[in-house]
Design a protein around this motif. Structure first.
Motif, short mmCIF file in Angstrom:
data_model
loop_
_atom_site.label_atom_id
_atom_site.label_comp_id
_atom_site.label_asym_id
_atom_site.label_seq_id
_atom_site.Cartn_x
_atom_site.Cartn_y
_atom_site.Cartn_z
N THR A 1 43.31 47.62 41.48
CA THR A 1 42.77 48.26 40.18
C THR A 1 42.47 49.73 40.48
N GLY B 1 44.22 48.57 35.28
CA GLY B 1 44.07 47.34 36.17
C GLY B 1 45.25 46.17 36.24
N SER B 2 45.25 46.00 34.74
CA SER B 2 46.48 45.02 34.43
C SER B 2 48.08 45.77 34.68
#
Ligand SMILES: Cc1cc2nc3c(=O)[nH]c(=O)nc-3n(C[C@H](O)[C@H](O)[C@H](O)COP(=O)(O)OP(=O)(O)OC[C@H]3O[C@@H](n4cnc5c(N)ncnc54)[C@H](O)[C@@H]3O)c2cc1C
Length: 571
Positions: A194, A199-200
């Motif tokens: 992240t 992050g995703s």
């Protein structure tokens, strides 16, 4: 003014104003594994009966001293020391001794490595049961335990690095000193994906990896196994005191995965700098940090440009543990709630005997039963897949995402209702319930937040018709005995086999689809394996439309007593 004891009770000391009564005794001295009947049944059913005694021995340990360690490790959170007294950069995190005790307990009982060390069948199942038992004492230390466990499948993508590191990360000795892993004979592993901007969406990572040979580690100048220099930041990096990290960074060939040790081959410290520790809602015993990599030395793990494909092996196992962790929290909730209600009276009767409280408790127990069944079935899929079963591999792919989404989503409100069962005492730190409540949302946020997991379910289904088919076949196993389940499974089947809708429309209902799949899986398992009152209550309330939005809304035809009974922890 002098305070005198009441004349009718000579045992009351002169300074006491009252006798303490109607307070629940602490839930201590209990074998936290054996007292968890749904877990014991599932462990046997899923093939790890051989580990029963071992799990019970661990359950007995966890039900004693470690409960205190959990409190102490949270009340004395980790402290970052960026520099020593002379101004030298050290980047060390100091923990309370109880944290180290918990870590040692976890590592010595192989919660980080059992499936990689054991030759017994269903080692994932055995580990899952023991992991869920220990997590009832404290959840924070499960994070480094999980990351160390999960690193192994990703490490194996480069045999040369696996040969060096797998024996270290699977060693069952805990040595926290920041010294070369080879010298101490063990290692903890972390992960750093992240970044601030994403992050995703890790493909947005900006950390740069440039080839740079320093220690003559590989014949190749670039690519798998080669040495690189990493520069950039990571916005979340938990357990920064770990010995080795799997890191994503942009190499010339694209986003790649790297293995980055804290201590370099020449025994000096890597350029891995901890900026600060996060001030978190919960999970306070565990350190989560922001880090800077200033030309840090690392070796490429897996193929160049295939960083996501490499680290996803680690992510799959951490997602399994998120589901297990949320299940453990539900178990802790029902253990505390049913124990309290069995000892506390109000309005002239035990809470456990009052109709509405019985409904609340039974509803919480049904949720815990369902989560336990799904988690343990999931763990067996990991065993079967590891043994080479391709259907299990396909099932695991989709069921991990379904289970991670649903069980983790259910945990926070479950923790809240369990806490409320203890009344005001539940809101006070001494009860441990506030800690449970703060910890619960984390399982859903990290390692793929809710939306990301639901979209991952759709992705898994779209990529693999086989995954869809084996998932549906698992659901069908439970059909034929409860019409509510049969109707629900038929709906899921129709939905998953229909011609796909517009991508935007499909994405917008990803949560609904995933929720229905999760309920179908839990229902199918409970109908087959749980006592009839549990399966009936689940089907009525979760599938048959007879339940409400809050806990405590089971139809009154349910056998509350039979549902609750198997959850009450007995010393
Ligand atoms: C205590 C803690 C410890 C952590 N430890 C680590 C660690 O050790 N290593 C590490 O690498 N990371 C770690 N993380 C980071 C964690 O994995 C991320 O926070 C998480 O993956 C979400 O990423 P994000 O914060 O960038 O949020 P974002 O990616 O910005 O997501 C924000 C929201 O948008 C949603 N969303 C994202 N994409 C979509 C989409 N396409 N459609 C619809 N909704 C979407 C998400 O579900 C989420 O609800 C940790 C986080 C926490 C809280």
């Amino acid at each position: 003014m002098a305070v005198t004891s009441r004349p009718e009770d000579s045992s009351v000391a002169s300074w006491q104003t009252h006798t303490v009564f109607n307070q629940t005794p602490p839930l201590e001295g209990v074998d936290l594994f054996s007292a968890n009947l749904p877990l014991v049944e599932a462990m046997q059913r899923e093939g790890a009966g051989w580990a029963m005694e071992r799990a019970a021995a661990l359950g007995t340990i966890v039900g004693s001293e470690p409960l205190r360690w959990g409190f102490e490790a949270n009340e004395n959170p980790p402290v970052l020391h960026t520099h020593d007294r002379y101004g030298n950069r050290i980047d060390e995190v100091e923990f309370h001794p109880s944290w180290h005790r918990l870590m040692a307990l976890s590592i010595e009982h192989e919660l980080h490595a059992l499936p990689w060390r054991s030759r017994e069948p269903a080692a994932h199942v055995a580990r899952a049961a023991m992991y869920m038992t220990v997590m009832q004492a404290e959840a924070g230390f499960a994070c480094p335990t999980t990351m160390t466990f999960a690193a192994v499948p990703a490490l194996r993508s480069t045999p040369e690095l696996a040969a060096e590191w797998e024996p270290l990360v699977t060693a069952n000795t805990y040595e926290p000193a920041l010294v070369a892993a080879g010298a101490k004979g063990s290692a903890l592993a972390g992960m750093a994906m992240t970044e601030k901007q994403g992050g995703s969406d890790v493909r947005a990572n900006t950390t740069v990896a440039e080839p740079r040979a320093r220690f003559g580690c590989s014949a190749a100048q670039t690519g798998e196994g080669a040495e690189y220099q990493l520069t950039g930041h990571k916005w979340f990096c938990s357990a920064p005191m770990s010995d080795v990290f799997l890191v994503l960074a942009q190499a010339p060939e694209g986003l790649s995965c790297f293995l980055l040790p804290r201590i370099l081959p020449d025994d000096s410290r890597n350029a891995f700098h901890i900026q600060r520790l996060k001030n978190k809602l919960g999970n306070r015993s565990n350190a989560s940090s922001e880090i800077e990599l200033r030309g840090a030395w690392a070796r490429m793990l897996g193929e160049p440009g295939r960083g996501v494909a490499t680290i996803i092996e680690m992510v799959a196992h951490t997602r399994l543990d998120c589901a297990l962790g949320a299940t453990a929290m539900m178990r802790l909730g029902v253990a505390q709630a049913t124990h309290h209600a069995a000892h506390r009276s109000a309005f002239g009767a035990l809470l456990a005997d009052q109709p509405l409280m019985r409904n609340v408790l039974a509803d919480l127990c049904v949720e815990s039963d369902a989560a336990t069944a799904v988690s343990m079935r999931l763990a067996r899929a990991y065993d079967d897949a590891q043994a080479g079963d391709e259907d299990a591999e396909a099932f695991k792919r989709v069921a991990t995402a379904v289970g991670k989404y649903w069980i983790c989503k259910r945990a926070p409100n479950h923790a809240f209702e369990s806490m409320e069962c203890l009344g005001g005492n539940g809101y006070v730190e001494d009860s441990g319930m506030p800690r449970l409540y703060r910890e619960a949302p984390l399982m859903s946020i990290w390692e793929g937040a809710g939306n990301v997991m639901a979209l991952d379910v759709l992705r898994a289904l779209a990529r693999s018709p086989r995954a869809r088919d084996v998932f549906l076949a698992e659901l069908e196993e439970g059909c034929g005995s409860d019409p509510r389940l049969d109707a629900h499974v038929a709906r899921v089947r129709a939905e998953l086999t229909a011609e796909t809708a517009q991508p935007t429309e499909l994405a917008a209902r990803a949560r609904s689809v995933t929720e229905r799949m999760a309920l179908a899986l839990a229902g199918s398992l409970l109908v087959r394996h749980a006592p009839e009152p549990v399966a009936d209550a689940f089907c009525a309330s979760r599938l048959g439309g007879e339940g409400g939005l809050e806990y405590g809304t089971l139809p009154t035809s349910c056998d509350f007593g039979a549902i609750i009974e198997r959850h009450i922890p007995v010393a």
